[in-house]
Enzyme design. Structure first.
Site, PDB file in Angstrom:
ATOM      1  N   ASP A 165     -27.441 -49.954   4.177  1.00  0.00           N
ATOM      2  CA  ASP A 165     -26.896 -50.904   3.390  1.00  0.00           C
ATOM      3  C   ASP A 165     -26.353 -50.436   1.946  1.00  0.00           C
ATOM      4  OD1 ASP A 165     -26.251 -53.402   2.193  1.00  0.00           O
ATOM      5  OD2 ASP A 165     -28.195 -54.127   1.871  1.00  0.00           O
ATOM      6  N   GLU A 276     -19.013 -52.741   7.651  1.00  0.00           N
ATOM      7  CA  GLU A 276     -19.147 -53.879   6.555  1.00  0.00           C
ATOM      8  C   GLU A 276     -18.617 -53.177   5.287  1.00  0.00           C
ATOM      9  OE1 GLU A 276     -21.478 -57.107   6.140  1.00  0.00           O
ATOM     10  OE2 GLU A 276     -21.916 -56.561   3.860  1.00  0.00           O
TER      11      GLU A 276
END
Ligand code: ZN
Length: 496
Positions: A165, A276
């Site tokens: 992330d 992403e």
């Protein structure tokens, strides 16, 4: 009686042993399970085949089968992922609702799994940013191992993801890929020109001609400047000339960087990895025109987008509900969703824990097609357990959090200041857990997790860490229950 039961019975003559009932799995002639052996979580492998011999542990011969008592090490988790494919993370391709859960302490996933078993939600159990790795002192291998053991322990075979992330550099991406992660969230904030967002008139014109190459200008102008774009669902996105120039100035470098990272690191990595792009940590909300521009340019650079996380209007502060105009959010979110639909990816909502006010909008607008990334709310639920079970430890952590809040605020944007955190001196022990229902104490404990876990006393020993984990381990079922309740409330409002 099955061989593993006989073996456990044999061991229980000399050891205190409690098997996790859903953890028993067999493959390649090797039966494995997880048990608490004299209070310590242990992986047991039994059998005789090749799979059995691979696990590292202490071997005992029972006369009828071999048993190995193994630690829940990273190495053993790697072998377990090979032998039991369900224990390895996979891409979320084709999934509709995905939930980024993460597990900073390496103890939250069992609770998450118990809640999600049988629900149409794909959990991203392993999810950590570099900032979290630094603050918890963990590596990606540790994070993945914790998820692996949780999946085995709970007998969960529905598949899960592993998200590196908020990664910012090629080295960080490589690190997550090498560890076997299946999702990369690229944080482009270092390539976003926030200053350009406020430019207007002559300044804007000057900056545009100075900073954007002539070739890029003519190419992009033809595609976007002054255009009204109609999306597949009929929504029209207007890209006025000034807005176009501002968008190019703010986002073009980020788009080029994302294209490069995708094409160099992810595309050819040999397996399915979800990509992403996060543009949520910008100073201003992402305008729909800017979102369209980013998605359209990524697509023309050959990027296969899984999710994009825009910055929405209002505030998504850590640990507390949404702060902002719900109607305005609804309007903008609907446009962002239409853009995602147009290009065929899913919209991603970051800092998504505890945003109860807007969950119904997210669920309804998308018809159940989104990625919601929670962050650290499972840490706060662990703190709730500590407050109930070890009030003395909680009081020390609370005082420490208040004293060090100013330092933690350098890393996290929250409104809470030390002065407005509730005073605990006049609270009884029984009242302490309810501090986890008050925004100011939630935020204070939320952002100081790294400082709390890493703080050492004058002799160099961790001040809170060991006691924290010991208390949590002794109350593991309680921790699962509070997580089920808290994340369960998320799902209910999302309409799952
Ligand atoms: Zn984010």
């Amino acid at each position: 009686m099955e061989a593993w039961k006989k073996a456990v019975k044999f061991l229980s003559k000399t050891l205190d042993i409690r098997v996790y009932p859903d953890s028993v799995h067999t493959a390649d002639g090797c039966t494995c399970l997880i048990a608490k052996v004299s209070g310590k979580k242990t992986f047991l492998a039994m059998g005789k085949g090749a799979a059995f011999s691979r696990f590292e542990g202490r071997e005992t011969d029972t006369g009828f089968t071999g048993i190995k008592l193994c630690s829940l090490s990273n190495k053993n988790s790697e072998i377990a992922r090979e032998i039991f494919p369900f224990a390895a993370p996979v891409s979320s391709r084709g999934k509709k609702i995905t939930l980024g859960l993460g597990d900073r302490l390496g103890m939250a996933s069992p609770g998450h799994i118990r809640l999600l078993k049988g629900k149409p939600v794909f959990p991203v159990l392993a999810q950590q940013s570099i900032r979290e790795l630094n603050l918890t002192g963990k590596k990606y291998e540790d994070v993945l191992a914790a998820a692996t053991w949780a999946v085995i322990q709970e007998g969960y075979t529905g598949g899960y993801g592993a998200d590196g992330d908020h990664l910012k550099t090629p080295e960080e991406i490589q690190m997550a890929l090498d560890a076997g992660f299946t999702m990369i969230t690229l944080d482009c904030s270092d390539h976003i020109d926030n200053d350009a967002a406020s430019l207007d008139g002559n300044e804007l014109e000057k900056a545009y001609f100075q900073r954007v190459e002539k070739e890029d200008r003519s190419l992009l102008e033809k595609k976007y400047a002054g255009k009204s774009v109609e999306l597949k669902d009929g929504t029209v996105i207007n890209i006025g000339k000034d807005e176009f120039r501002r968008t190019v100035l703010v986002y073009l470098k980020a788009v080029l960087f994302a294209g490069k990272m995708y094409n160099e690191k992810i595309k050819g990595c040999g397996r399915d990895v979800d990509f992403e792009m996060s543009i949520d940590e910008t100073l201003t909300p992402t305008a729909p025109a800017a979102h369209y521009f980013v998605a359209s340019e990524l697509t023309s650079h050959g990027v296969e987008i899984s999710t994009i996380a825009p910055r929405f209007c209002g505030e998504f502060q850590k640990g507390i509900d949404y702060r902002g105009d719900k109607q305005l959010f609804k309007g903008e979110f609907t446009q962002h969703f239409s853009i995602a639909e147009h290009f065929g990816y899913r919209i991603s909502v970051h800092s998504g824990s505890d945003k109860f006010t807007i969950f119904p909008v997210v669920g309804d607008t998308t018809g159940g097609k989104y990625h919601l990334k929670t962050a650290g709310t499972n840490w706060l639920e662990a703190v709730r357990v500590i407050a109930g079970k070890n009030p003395d430890l909680y009081r020390r952590m609370h005082r420490f959090a208040v004293e060090n809040l100013a330092e933690a605020k350098k890393y996290y944007h929250i409104y809470t200041t030390p002065e407005i955190v509730p005073d605990i001196e006049n609270l009884s022990d029984e009242e302490l857990p309810s501090l986890m229902d008050i925004d100011e104490s939630r935020q204070a404990l939320h952002v100081t997790y790294g400082l709390i876990l890493q703080h050492k006393d004058s002799s160099g020993k961790p001040e809170f860490r060991d006691e924290f984990f010991k208390t949590l381990e002794e109350n593991e079922d309680e921790y699962c229950q509070v997580l089920e309740k808290h994340i369960g409330k998320h799902l209910e409002l999302l309409g799952v």
